[in-house]
Structure formats: structure tokens, C-alpha cells
Design a protein around this motif. Structure first.
Motif, PDB file in Angstrom:
ATOM      1  N   HIS A  81      51.149  29.286  24.077  1.00 40.76           N
ATOM      2  CA  HIS A  81      50.537  28.057  24.597  1.00 40.76           C
ATOM      3  C   HIS A  81      49.374  27.609  23.722  1.00 40.76           C
ATOM      4  O   HIS A  81      48.315  27.223  24.229  1.00 40.76           O
ATOM      5  CB  HIS A  81      50.081  28.275  26.046  1.00 40.76           C
ATOM      6  N   LYS A  82      49.578  27.650  22.422  1.00 44.41           N
ATOM      7  CA  LYS A  82      48.529  27.196  21.502  1.00 44.41           C
ATOM      8  C   LYS A  82      48.246  25.720  21.760  1.00 44.41           C
ATOM      9  O   LYS A  82      49.143  24.950  22.054  1.00 44.41           O
ATOM     10  CB  LYS A  82      48.965  27.412  20.058  1.00 44.41           C
ATOM     11  N   GLY A  83      46.992  25.365  21.664  1.00 45.86           N
ATOM     12  CA  GLY A  83      46.610  23.977  21.883  1.00 45.86           C
ATOM     13  C   GLY A  83      46.310  23.663  23.340  1.00 45.86           C
ATOM     14  O   GLY A  83      45.898  22.557  23.663  1.00 45.86           O
ATOM     15  N   LYS A  84      46.507  24.617  24.229  1.00 41.91           N
ATOM     16  CA  LYS A  84      46.219  24.411  25.657  1.00 41.91           C
ATOM     17  C   LYS A  84      44.791  24.853  25.952  1.00 41.91           C
ATOM     18  O   LYS A  84      44.175  25.588  25.202  1.00 41.91           O
ATOM     19  CB  LYS A  84      47.185  25.222  26.534  1.00 41.91           C
ATOM     20  N   VAL A  85      44.272  24.405  27.065  1.00 39.92           N
ATOM     21  CA  VAL A  85      42.932  24.785  27.502  1.00 39.92           C
ATOM     22  C   VAL A  85      42.977  26.211  28.043  1.00 39.92           C
ATOM     23  O   VAL A  85      43.850  26.562  28.834  1.00 39.92           O
ATOM     24  CB  VAL A  85      42.431  23.806  28.594  1.00 39.92           C
ATOM     25  N   ILE A  86      42.025  27.042  27.614  1.00 44.96           N
ATOM     26  CA  ILE A  86      41.990  28.455  27.998  1.00 44.96           C
ATOM     27  C   ILE A  86      40.783  28.692  28.898  1.00 44.96           C
ATOM     28  O   ILE A  86      39.677  28.249  28.611  1.00 44.96           O
ATOM     29  CB  ILE A  86      41.872  29.371  26.755  1.00 44.96           C
ATOM     30  N   GLY A  87      41.015  29.426  29.989  1.00 48.93           N
ATOM     31  CA  GLY A  87      39.934  29.789  30.889  1.00 48.93           C
ATOM     32  C   GLY A  87      40.112  31.210  31.382  1.00 48.93           C
ATOM     33  O   GLY A  87      41.166  31.821  31.196  1.00 48.93           O
ATOM     34  N   ILE A  88      39.071  31.740  31.998  1.00 59.76           N
ATOM     35  CA  ILE A  88      39.117  33.099  32.533  1.00 59.76           C
ATOM     36  C   ILE A  88      38.629  33.081  33.974  1.00 59.76           C
ATOM     37  O   ILE A  88      38.057  32.093  34.444  1.00 59.76           O
ATOM     38  CB  ILE A  88      38.239  34.058  31.705  1.00 59.76           C
ATOM     39  N   ASP A  89      38.875  34.187  34.663  1.00 59.48           N
ATOM     40  CA  ASP A  89      38.263  34.360  35.977  1.00 59.48           C
ATOM     41  C   ASP A  89      37.503  35.676  35.974  1.00 59.48           C
ATOM     42  O   ASP A  89      37.898  36.625  35.299  1.00 59.48           O
ATOM     43  CB  ASP A  89      39.319  34.332  37.098  1.00 59.48           C
ATOM     44  N   VAL A  90      36.394  35.707  36.679  1.00 58.43           N
ATOM     45  CA  VAL A  90      35.560  36.906  36.737  1.00 58.43           C
ATOM     46  C   VAL A  90      35.162  37.197  38.170  1.00 58.43           C
ATOM     47  O   VAL A  90      35.136  36.301  39.023  1.00 58.43           O
ATOM     48  CB  VAL A  90      34.292  36.777  35.855  1.00 58.43           C
ATOM     49  N   SER A  91      34.855  38.459  38.392  1.00 57.66           N
ATOM     50  CA  SER A  91      34.345  38.909  39.688  1.00 57.66           C
ATOM     51  C   SER A  91      33.458  40.117  39.433  1.00 57.66           C
ATOM     52  O   SER A  91      33.219  40.495  38.281  1.00 57.66           O
ATOM     53  CB  SER A  91      35.504  39.278  40.623  1.00 57.66           C
ATOM     54  N   GLU A  92      33.008  40.738  40.483  1.00 61.75           N
ATOM     55  CA  GLU A  92      32.162  41.923  40.329  1.00 61.75           C
ATOM     56  C   GLU A  92      32.882  43.053  39.611  1.00 61.75           C
ATOM     57  O   GLU A  92      32.256  43.957  39.076  1.00 61.75           O
ATOM     58  CB  GLU A  92      31.660  42.405  41.689  1.00 61.75           C
ATOM     59  N   PHE A  93      34.193  43.007  39.566  1.00 62.30           N
ATOM     60  CA  PHE A  93      34.964  44.069  38.922  1.00 62.30           C
ATOM     61  C   PHE A  93      34.806  44.065  37.407  1.00 62.30           C
ATOM     62  O   PHE A  93      35.125  45.053  36.747  1.00 62.30           O
ATOM     63  CB  PHE A  93      36.439  43.988  39.317  1.00 62.30           C
ATOM     64  N   GLN A  94      34.340  42.975  36.823  1.00 62.61           N
ATOM     65  CA  GLN A  94      34.066  42.946  35.388  1.00 62.61           C
ATOM     66  C   GLN A  94      32.656  43.439  35.080  1.00 62.61           C
ATOM     67  O   GLN A  94      32.253  43.488  33.934  1.00 62.61           O
ATOM     68  CB  GLN A  94      34.244  41.529  34.815  1.00 62.61           C
TER      69      GLN A  94
END
Length: 181
Positions: A81-94
Motif C-alpha cells: 500500500h505504498k502511497g497510502k496514509v500510514i497511522g498507528i494505534d497506541v495504548s498503555e501496552f506500548q
């Protein structure tokens, strides 16, 4: 009459150059090399045990195997998926996220947004939510909050906890509901 020959006994003599100090120095060197050898074996004991096929404390547990497989899957998804918008999710586990470091994944993929877990169920606020929420804003990363839904708990109470915990501002992403098995 037969002639009698006499034999003289000769005793081995110590070489002239070996004094007490030279023997002491030689013994010291042998002990030193012995300790060095034992130290090297001790330092590399786990690697040697693994190499020689003995059991070792190092056992990949399911979490490590799952994480490795997850990383491989994630990289494949990113590659496809090159060229797509990239995001992450985080919580206390990180743990504590270093938001100044959250810019690029695998030195190729810029992180353009983050979803931060705010709440879980009807009674649980993520321990790192406030810190992550502020850290993302300070580092100018587009942010959104999500709620981890528990189907066996009251939905109204879960929604109330989320609304009470998250104060959305202009530019924030819309709230997300995380529903899993």
C-alpha cells in the motif's frame, strides 16, 4: 681373570637458568591463562550450549513468535500500500511512547496519524491516555481516540466513560470503537 669395570652414577642436574622466580612467573601465567579461558567459556556459555545442542533458557514464547509474525505481516501490508496514509494505534501496552521518535516506521513510512486508546469497558481509563494524548498534540501528529468495547458490560456506561475522558478539539479525528472477539 675378568676385569671388573666400575660404573659411575650420574644424577640429573637442574638447568642453570631456572630459578625460583622463573618457575613462579611461569605458574602465574598458566593460572592467568586458565582463568581467562574459564572466563571466556562462562561469558559465552549460553551461546555454546545452544550451539552444542544443549537445552538453554532461551525459549521463544508464543508472544515473541506472534510479534515476529505480526511485524512480517505489517511490512507486507505497508509494501502493498505504498502511497497510502500510514497511522498507528497506541495504548498503555506500548509503555511510555517517545513522541519525538514517532515520525517514520521502518525508516520508510511516515506516520501521519495516531489513534490512542482512551478507555476500555465501563470502568477502565488507559493509564497512558493523558500522556499519549498530549504527546501526540505537542509533536503535531494528527490524533484520534478509541474505546475498547466489552460486549458483556453496559454500553451506556462505556459511552459515558469515553465522553467523560476524551475532550476532542478541532482537527482531532472522530472517535473509534474497537470491537474484538
Amino acid at each position: 681373570m675378568a676385569r671388573k669395570t666400575t660404573y659411575r652414577k650420574t644424577y640429573a642436574r637442574k638447568p642453570a637458568g631456572r630459578s625460583f622466580l622463573s618457575r613462579l612467573f611461569r605458574s602465574f601465567l598458566l593460572i592467568l591463562f586458565g582463568l581467562l579461558f574459564i572466563g571466556i567459556i562462562y561469558h559465552y556459555r549460553k551461546g555454546l550450549a545452544y550451539y552444542l545442542g544443549f537445552k538453554t533458557e532461551r525459549v521463544l514464547d508464543e508472544d515473541e513468535v506472534d510479534k515476529h509474525l505480526s511485524d512480517v505481516r505489517n511490512i507486507r501490508v505497508l509494501e502493498n500500500h505504498k502511497g497510502k496514509v500510514i497511522g498507528i494505534d497506541v495504548s498503555e501496552f506500548q509503555g511510555k511512547v517517545d513522541w519525538e521518535e514517532v515520525e517514520i516506521l521502518d525508516e520508510k513510512y511516515p506516520v501521519q496519524f495516531v489513534f490512542i486508546r482512551a478507555t476500555a469497558g465501563n470502568d477502565r481509563v488507559d493509564r497512558q491516555f493523558k500522556r499519549n494524548w498530549e504527546g501526540a498534540k505537542e509533536n503535531k501528529i494528527m490524533r484520534g481516540a478509541y474505546h475498547y468495547y466489552r460486549p458483556n458490560e453496559n454500553s451506556i456506561e462505556q459511552a459515558d466513560l469515553f465522553i467523560k475522558t476524551v475532550k476532542l478539539q478541532k482537527g482531532d479525528l472522530p472517535p473509534v470503537l474497537d470491537i474484538e472477539k
